[in-house]
Enzyme design. Structure first.
Site, PDB file in Angstrom:
ATOM      1  N   ASP A   1      -5.248  -5.741   5.101  1.00  0.00           N
ATOM      2  CA  ASP A   1      -6.364  -6.491   5.687  1.00  0.00           C
ATOM      3  C   ASP A   1      -6.379  -7.939   5.204  1.00  0.00           C
ATOM      4  OD1 ASP A   1      -7.322  -4.383   7.214  1.00  0.00           O
ATOM      5  OD2 ASP A   1      -8.406  -3.522   5.498  1.00  0.00           O
TER       6      ASP A   1
ATOM      7  N   LYS B   1       8.862 -18.030  -8.659  1.00  0.00           N
ATOM      8  CA  LYS B   1       8.243 -16.892  -9.338  1.00  0.00           C
ATOM      9  C   LYS B   1       7.123 -17.381 -10.257  1.00  0.00           C
ATOM     10  CE  LYS B   1       9.334 -13.108 -12.383  1.00  0.00           C
ATOM     11  NZ  LYS B   1      10.193 -12.694 -13.465  1.00  0.00           N
TER      12      LYS B   1
ATOM     13  N   LYS C   1     -14.587   2.665  14.929  1.00  0.00           N
ATOM     14  CA  LYS C   1     -13.326   1.916  15.121  1.00  0.00           C
ATOM     15  C   LYS C   1     -12.808   2.067  16.557  1.00  0.00           C
ATOM     16  CE  LYS C   1     -11.807   1.888  10.402  1.00  0.00           C
ATOM     17  NZ  LYS C   1     -10.984   2.428   9.348  1.00  0.00           N
TER      18      LYS C   1
ATOM     19  N   ASN D   1       0.849  -1.197   0.000  1.00  0.00           N
ATOM     20  CA  ASN D   1       0.000   0.000   0.000  1.00  0.00           C
ATOM     21  C   ASN D   1       0.883   1.245   0.000  1.00  0.00           C
ATOM     22  OD1 ASN D   1       0.458   0.912   2.846  1.00  0.00           O
ATOM     23  ND2 ASN D   1      -0.411  -1.113   3.271  1.00  0.00           N
TER      24      ASN D   1
ATOM     25  N   PHE E   1      -5.044   4.406  14.345  1.00  0.00           N
ATOM     26  CA  PHE E   1      -5.228   5.356  13.251  1.00  0.00           C
ATOM     27  C   PHE E   1      -6.369   4.863  12.378  1.00  0.00           C
ATOM     28  CE2 PHE E   1      -1.789   8.542  12.752  1.00  0.00           C
ATOM     29  CZ  PHE E   1      -1.134   8.286  13.940  1.00  0.00           C
TER      30      PHE E   1
ATOM     31  N   LYS F   1     -12.530  -1.353  18.588  1.00  0.00           N
ATOM     32  CA  LYS F   1     -11.183  -1.837  18.904  1.00  0.00           C
ATOM     33  C   LYS F   1     -10.772  -1.522  20.348  1.00  0.00           C
ATOM     34  CE  LYS F   1      -9.786  -1.731  14.060  1.00  0.00           C
ATOM     35  NZ  LYS F   1      -8.683  -1.835  13.107  1.00  0.00           N
TER      36      LYS F   1
HETATM   37  N1  CTP Z   1      -4.945  -2.401  12.032  1.00  0.00           N
HETATM   38  C1  CTP Z   1      -4.336  -3.513  12.585  1.00  0.00           C
HETATM   39  N2  CTP Z   1      -4.433  -4.727  11.973  1.00  0.00           N
HETATM   40  C2  CTP Z   1      -5.113  -4.870  10.816  1.00  0.00           C
HETATM   41  C3  CTP Z   1      -5.731  -3.736  10.235  1.00  0.00           C
HETATM   42  C4  CTP Z   1      -5.630  -2.510  10.867  1.00  0.00           C
HETATM   43  O1  CTP Z   1      -3.715  -3.398  13.639  1.00  0.00           O
HETATM   44  N3  CTP Z   1      -5.173  -6.062  10.248  1.00  0.00           N
HETATM   45  C5  CTP Z   1      -4.851  -1.097  12.723  1.00  0.00           C
HETATM   46  C6  CTP Z   1      -4.100  -0.038  11.966  1.00  0.00           C
HETATM   47  O2  CTP Z   1      -2.722  -0.042  12.310  1.00  0.00           O
HETATM   48  C7  CTP Z   1      -4.787   1.249  12.408  1.00  0.00           C
HETATM   49  C8  CTP Z   1      -6.199   0.802  12.694  1.00  0.00           C
HETATM   50  O3  CTP Z   1      -6.144  -0.619  12.881  1.00  0.00           O
HETATM   51  O4  CTP Z   1      -4.247   1.755  13.606  1.00  0.00           O
HETATM   52  C9  CTP Z   1      -7.218   1.107  11.659  1.00  0.00           C
HETATM   53  O5  CTP Z   1      -6.783   0.734  10.376  1.00  0.00           O
HETATM   54  P1  CTP Z   1      -7.730   0.930   9.124  1.00  0.00           P
HETATM   55  O6  CTP Z   1      -7.124   0.230   7.959  1.00  0.00           O
HETATM   56  O7  CTP Z   1      -8.131   2.366   8.971  1.00  0.00           O
HETATM   57  O8  CTP Z   1      -9.035   0.202   9.593  1.00  0.00           O
HETATM   58  P2  CTP Z   1      -9.573  -1.223   9.449  1.00  0.00           P
HETATM   59  O9  CTP Z   1      -9.863  -1.709  10.810  1.00  0.00           O
HETATM   60  O10 CTP Z   1      -8.694  -2.080   8.600  1.00  0.00           O
HETATM   61  O11 CTP Z   1     -10.977  -0.937   8.730  1.00  0.00           O
HETATM   62  P3  CTP Z   1     -11.336  -0.696   7.197  1.00  0.00           P
HETATM   63  O12 CTP Z   1     -10.105  -1.036   6.385  1.00  0.00           O
HETATM   64  O13 CTP Z   1     -12.463  -1.621   6.990  1.00  0.00           O
HETATM   65  O14 CTP Z   1     -11.724   0.753   7.118  1.00  0.00           O
END
Ligand code: CTP
Length: 402
Positions: A279, A289, A337, A210, A323, A341
Site C-alpha cells: 500500500d 546503500k 472492497k 510482504n 482478493f 473497487k
Molecule cells: N490492490 C491493488 N493495488 C493496491 C492494493 C491492493 O491492486 N495498491 C488489490 C490487491 O491485488 C487485491 C485487492 O486490491 O486484489 C485487495 O487488497 P488488500 O490489500 O486486501 O486491500 P486494500 O485495498 O489494500 O485494503 P486494506 O489493506 O486497507 O485492507
C-alpha cells in the site's frame, strides 16, 4: 480431487528414442487420476519393452492386431470407444505420415482411425526430419482435420544435433492433455493474473516486502490457460515455475505492476488480482546503500496507487476479480472492497485460519458477488480453489457478453 479423475487416456507410443519420457508420462497421468492404456508399435517395443508400460499403467499393453486375446472383443474398436483422449507421444514422422495418409496397418494407426475421441500428437524426431516439408504438410493436414499437435521443444537432440524436434517434458504434455480435456470455458479470452508480493525499494539492496508466495496467482494462471485463455502473468516473484503456455512479465514494485497491467488492460477480458500489493512505498529511494551511522532511521512512505480500484473506475467489458486478505470481519470488509473497487468477484481470504493465506498449499475462501449470496468454499488445494474462481469468472464473462 485430481484434475484428470476418471478420464480414460489412450496413449499411443511409437518408435522414437524419446520413448523413455513416455514412461514418466504414464506415471504423471495416473497421478492426476487418469486411467491409462497403452498401444505400442512394434518398433517402440525394440526401444522399451511392453512390460515397462504394463507395469506403470497397470493395464495390458496392446501391440499386435493379430494376437490371441483372452476374451473376445474387437480390440481396436473397443479401445477407440473407451478413450476420452488419444495421445500419441512420441509421434514419429512415419506414424504422422501414416495417419495423415489414411493408412491403418497396425494396432495404433487402426485405432486412431476408429476413434471419435480428440487426438493429440506430440511429434519427436531429428530437426531436419521435423523441418521436412512433407512432415510439415502432413501435420498441417492433421490440424485441418481437428488433430491437435503439441509443438516439439528445441534443444540438444539424441542424435547430437541441436534444434527443434525434442519431445516436450512430460509436464508440458500433461498440461496439453488437461487443456484438451477441459471445457474450454475461456477459449479466445485474454486473462491477466497478478501474483506475488511487490517489493518497494529503500536503497539498492533493501526493500519493503510482504509474505505472499505467489502460489495462488500461479495456480490461477494455470487454471485459466487450461481453460483455453491466452494468459499474461504479471509476477512479483521469480521463485515459482511458470505454468506452460503462460506469458510471464516480471515486475518488482507496485508502480511496475501497475504499468504492466495498464499496458494490456484495454485488450483484456478478465483481470484477476491475486498479488499482495504494497500500500505504501518509500518516498525517496537512496542511490547508495544506507549506512548505519544514525541511532534512528526514519523512512517516509507515500501511498501507492490502488491498481484494482483504478481498473474498476475504467472498466468497460472487463471482468474484475480482486482478493482481500483479512484477519477479522471477513464478509463485511470484503463486501466493502467489492463495492468500493467496482469488482465482479471478490475472493475473501481469512488469513488468520490454519490452512489459509500466505505460503500455504491450501486456501479457505469465500467468493463475494455484487448481486448474489456469498459462496463459502471448503478448505482445498490452491489449484482447486483457482479452478473454481476461474469457472466463476468465465460465467461472469459469458453473462456480460449475452
Ligand atoms: N490492490 C491493488 N493495488 C493496491 C492494493 C491492493 O491492486 N495498491 C488489490 C490487491 O491485488 C487485491 C485487492 O486490491 O486484489 C485487495 O487488497 P488488500 O490489500 O486486501 O486491500 P486494500 O485495498 O489494500 O485494503 P486494506 O489493506 O486497507 O485492507
Amino acid at each position: 480431487m485430481n484434475r484428470l479423475d476418471g478420464k480414460h487416456i489412450l496413449l499411443g507410443v511409437t518408435g522414437g528414442i524419446s520413448v523413455y519420457k513416455a514412461l514418466d508420462l504414464v506415471r504423471k497421468l495416473r497421478k492426476e487420476g487418469a486411467q491409462v492404456r497403452v498401444i505400442m508399435t512394434q518398433n517402440a517395443t525394440r526401444i522399451v519393452s511392453a512390460l515397462a508400460f504394463r507395469e506403470l499403467s497397470g493395464e495390458p499393453v496392446y501391440v499386435d492386431m493379430w494376437a490371441e486375446v483372452t476374451h473376445w472383443n474387437v480390440e481396436h474398436i473397443a479401445l477407440a470407444n473407451w478413450a476420452d483422449l488419444f495421445l500419441i507421444a512420441p509421434a514419429t514422422a512415419n506414424c504422422i505420415g501414416k495417419i495423415a495418409g489414411g493408412i491403418a496397418d497396425d494396432m495404433l494407426t487402426t485405432t486412431v482411425m476408429a476413434t471419435q475421441a480428440p487426438v493429440l500428437l506430440a511429434p519427436a524426431m531429428n530437426t531436419n526430419m521435423f523441418a521436412n516439408p512433407i512432415v510439415q504438410e502432413n501435420l498441417e493436414r492433421l490440424r485441418r482435420h481437428g488433430y491437435r499437435i503439441i509443438e516439439p521443444d528445441a534443444g540438444e537432440m539424441a542424435c547430437g544435433t541441436c534444434g527443434k524436434g525434442r519431445l516436450p517434458e512430460p509436464a508440458r504434455i500433461l498440461f496439453a492433455v488437461e487443456q484438451a480435456l477441459s471445457e474450454h470455458l475461456l477459449a479466445g479470452a485474454r486473462v491477466v493474473v497478478t501474483a506475488g508480493g511487490t517489493r518497494e525499494p529503500i536503497d539498492p539492496v533493501r526493500f519493503i516486502g510482504n509474505r505472499s508466495s505467489g502460489k495462488m496467482g500461479y495456480a490461477l494462471a494455470r487454471a485459466a490457460a487450461r481453460q483455453g485463455a491466452k494468459v499474461t502473468l504479471v509476477s512479483a516473484t521469480d521463485k515459482l515455475e511458470v505454468p506452460p503456455e503462460v506469458e510471464i512479465v516480471y515486475v518488482t514494485s507496485a508502480l511496475e505492476m501497475k504499468a504492466a497491467v495498464d499496458a494490456v488492460f484495454a485488450d483484456t477480458d478478465i483481470v484477476i488480482k491475486a498479488a499482495a500489493v504494497a500500500d505504501y512505498r518509500p518516498d525517496l529511494v537512496a542511490d547508495q546503500k544506507i549506512k548505519k551511522s544514525q541511532e534512528q532511521l526514519q523512512l517516509t512512505l507515500t501511498k501507492n496507487p490502488d491498481i484494482l480500484y483504478e481498473l474498476g473506475q475504467r472498466k468497460t467489458h472487463q471482468v474484475l476479480v480482486g482478493f482481500a486478505a483479512e484477519t477479522q470481519n471477513l464478509i463485511a470488509h470484503g463486501t466493502e472492497k467489492l463495492q468500493r473497487k467496482n469488482l465482479d468477484i471478490l475472493v475473501a481470504n481469512d488469513v488468520s485460519q490454519p490452512g489459509a493465506g500466505f505460503n500455504t498449499e491450501t486456501n479457505i475462501v469465500t467468493l463475494l458477488y455484487p448481486d448474489r449470496e456469498p459462496e463459502a468454499l471448503a478448505r482445498m488445494d490452491k489449484q482447486e480453489v483457482a479452478e473454481r474462481i476461474v469457472r466463476r469468472a468465465a460465467e461472469c464473462r459469458s453473462r456480460l457478453h449475452k
